[in-house]
Design a protein around this motif. Sequence first.
Motif, mmCIF file in Angstrom:
data_model
loop_
_atom_site.group_PDB
_atom_site.id
_atom_site.type_symbol
_atom_site.label_atom_id
_atom_site.label_comp_id
_atom_site.label_asym_id
_atom_site.label_seq_id
_atom_site.Cartn_x
_atom_site.Cartn_y
_atom_site.Cartn_z
ATOM 1 N N THR A 222 -63.088 84.407 -10.855
ATOM 2 C CA THR A 222 -62.351 83.186 -11.184
ATOM 3 C C THR A 222 -61.032 83.614 -11.798
ATOM 4 O O THR A 222 -61.012 84.439 -12.725
ATOM 5 N N PHE A 223 -59.933 83.069 -11.312
ATOM 6 C CA PHE A 223 -58.630 83.561 -11.729
ATOM 7 C C PHE A 223 -57.604 82.431 -11.762
ATOM 8 O O PHE A 223 -57.778 81.389 -11.127
ATOM 9 N N ALA B 178 -69.635 86.494 -16.821
ATOM 10 C CA ALA B 178 -68.761 86.678 -17.979
ATOM 11 C C ALA B 178 -67.522 85.818 -17.803
ATOM 12 O O ALA B 178 -67.011 85.652 -16.704
ATOM 13 N N GLY B 179 -67.028 85.267 -18.915
ATOM 14 C CA GLY B 179 -65.805 84.490 -18.866
ATOM 15 C C GLY B 179 -66.031 83.084 -18.378
ATOM 16 O O GLY B 179 -67.148 82.600 -18.263
ATOM 17 N N SER C 225 -54.773 87.981 -14.917
ATOM 18 C CA SER C 225 -55.005 86.681 -14.287
ATOM 19 C C SER C 225 -56.486 86.350 -14.162
ATOM 20 O O SER C 225 -56.848 85.228 -13.811
ATOM 21 N N LEU C 226 -57.336 87.309 -14.440
ATOM 22 C CA LEU C 226 -58.777 87.132 -14.250
ATOM 23 C C LEU C 226 -59.383 86.388 -15.440
ATOM 24 O O LEU C 226 -59.265 86.819 -16.587
ATOM 25 N N LEU C 227 -60.025 85.251 -15.150
ATOM 26 C CA LEU C 227 -60.613 84.414 -16.191
ATOM 27 C C LEU C 227 -62.116 84.640 -16.356
ATOM 28 O O LEU C 227 -62.648 84.543 -17.461
ATOM 29 N N GLY C 228 -62.801 84.880 -15.266
ATOM 30 C CA GLY C 228 -64.253 85.044 -15.325
ATOM 31 C C GLY C 228 -64.752 85.741 -14.080
ATOM 32 O O GLY C 228 -64.028 85.880 -13.086
ATOM 33 N N ASN D 248 -61.609 79.448 -22.932
ATOM 34 C CA ASN D 248 -63.000 79.902 -22.998
ATOM 35 C C ASN D 248 -62.996 81.421 -22.951
ATOM 36 O O ASN D 248 -62.909 82.022 -21.894
ATOM 37 N N VAL D 249 -63.060 82.054 -24.122
ATOM 38 C CA VAL D 249 -62.909 83.508 -24.193
ATOM 39 C C VAL D 249 -64.250 84.229 -24.198
ATOM 40 O O VAL D 249 -64.305 85.429 -24.413
ATOM 41 N N THR D 250 -65.341 83.487 -23.960
ATOM 42 C CA THR D 250 -66.655 84.121 -23.944
ATOM 43 C C THR D 250 -66.684 85.224 -22.893
ATOM 44 O O THR D 250 -66.429 84.989 -21.719
#
Length: 403
Positions: free
Chosen positions: A176-177, A145-146, A129-132, A152-154
């Motif tokens: 960010t999740f 990161a993220g 669930s973690l995006l960044g 946005n897969v950076t």
Amino acid sequence: MIVHFEPPSEEGIASVVRSASAERVTLSIVGGGTRTGFGNPIRADRTLSTRRLSGIVTYNPAEMTMSALAGTPLSEIEAALDAKGQMLSFEPMDHRPVFGTSGEPTIGGVFAANVSGPRRYVAGAARDSLLGLRFINGRGEVIKAGGRVMKNVTGLDLVKLLAGSHGTLGILTEVTFKVLPSRSAAATVVVSGRNDAEAAAVMAEAMAQPVEVSGAAHLPESVRGRFVAGALPEGAATVLRLEGLADSVALRAQRLSGALARFGPVSQLDAAQSKVLWAEIRDVKPYADGTMRPLWRVSVAPSAGHQLVAALRLQTGVDAFYDWQGGLVWLRMEADPEAELLRRYIRAVGGGHAMLLRAGEDERARIPAFEPQPSAVAQLSERLRASFDPSRIFNPGRLAAIA
């Protein structure tokens, strides 16, 4: 006396880390302090807490994303989500009961330890669930990161790497999740009186049915009475959770009950009873007994869990129950942790891993809390740790970089 730091800002945390790195002193990284006693003992010169780094940064219910500072209490996150009819899909465990600790679980701690509950085997782990994130490495540098959306897969690999690193690679400062809509209704189908092997067949059959089971656990007779006093029928209980809209849950529960009737007596728990039961399964209530008797969290193939427990019972005193369709085994040893025996039997049933969640101080000092890694993986972990924390100031004594 160990010096304790609680900076109220990201820059304050980074400053403490830079000073520690320059002075070559070590730091024990903590959030709410609810997992004190977990893993191998950390021998640090100072303690650094993210507890005061608190608050929801952004929340967009329409996009189902949230950003929060790492020290934000989990209860605050869940209250904000509940007000908008949303939830954390991975159902994080509250470790306070099994450790006998106080304090407040924090969202940063949840992701740092990749804490995931009964819904994990269908909804994914916390890291999924973690995006960044933002974090501070061992040089005191702030790294981002993220991003806030999945496309946005950076830095996505870096995001996954930090989740579950238990404070050995960096200090999370912001996460960010993604979140999901809450399930408006729930019911639990209970099949009574099955032994562990029979329960594995029941759970396999339930998962094969087109009814979207969101929780599958087996509670042997030795632990059944410690869950929801008076709610579960007599005998061992194999429990299957269904969630969603009320009419859909009622129809699916009826279908599942019919499909499982050939295995034994079938009954149902309502929404209120289900909520209590699955929170107790999540928080490992039977072993929240006020002791430090060794408690293992073992992950194996769902079909192998009961085989592992049966083999152990021939050799040592052990109590157990099963989550994740039998793939997660909670084992409480009556005396010695029996780490070598346990890990040998795990290899014999096809492999998996065992984490020593709780034990006395002496046992924690001599037994690797995390599954020993193959040589190549261990070397990679060491290189990663050297890259993120070259002076090795974060959580000395913690033996795993990734869990």
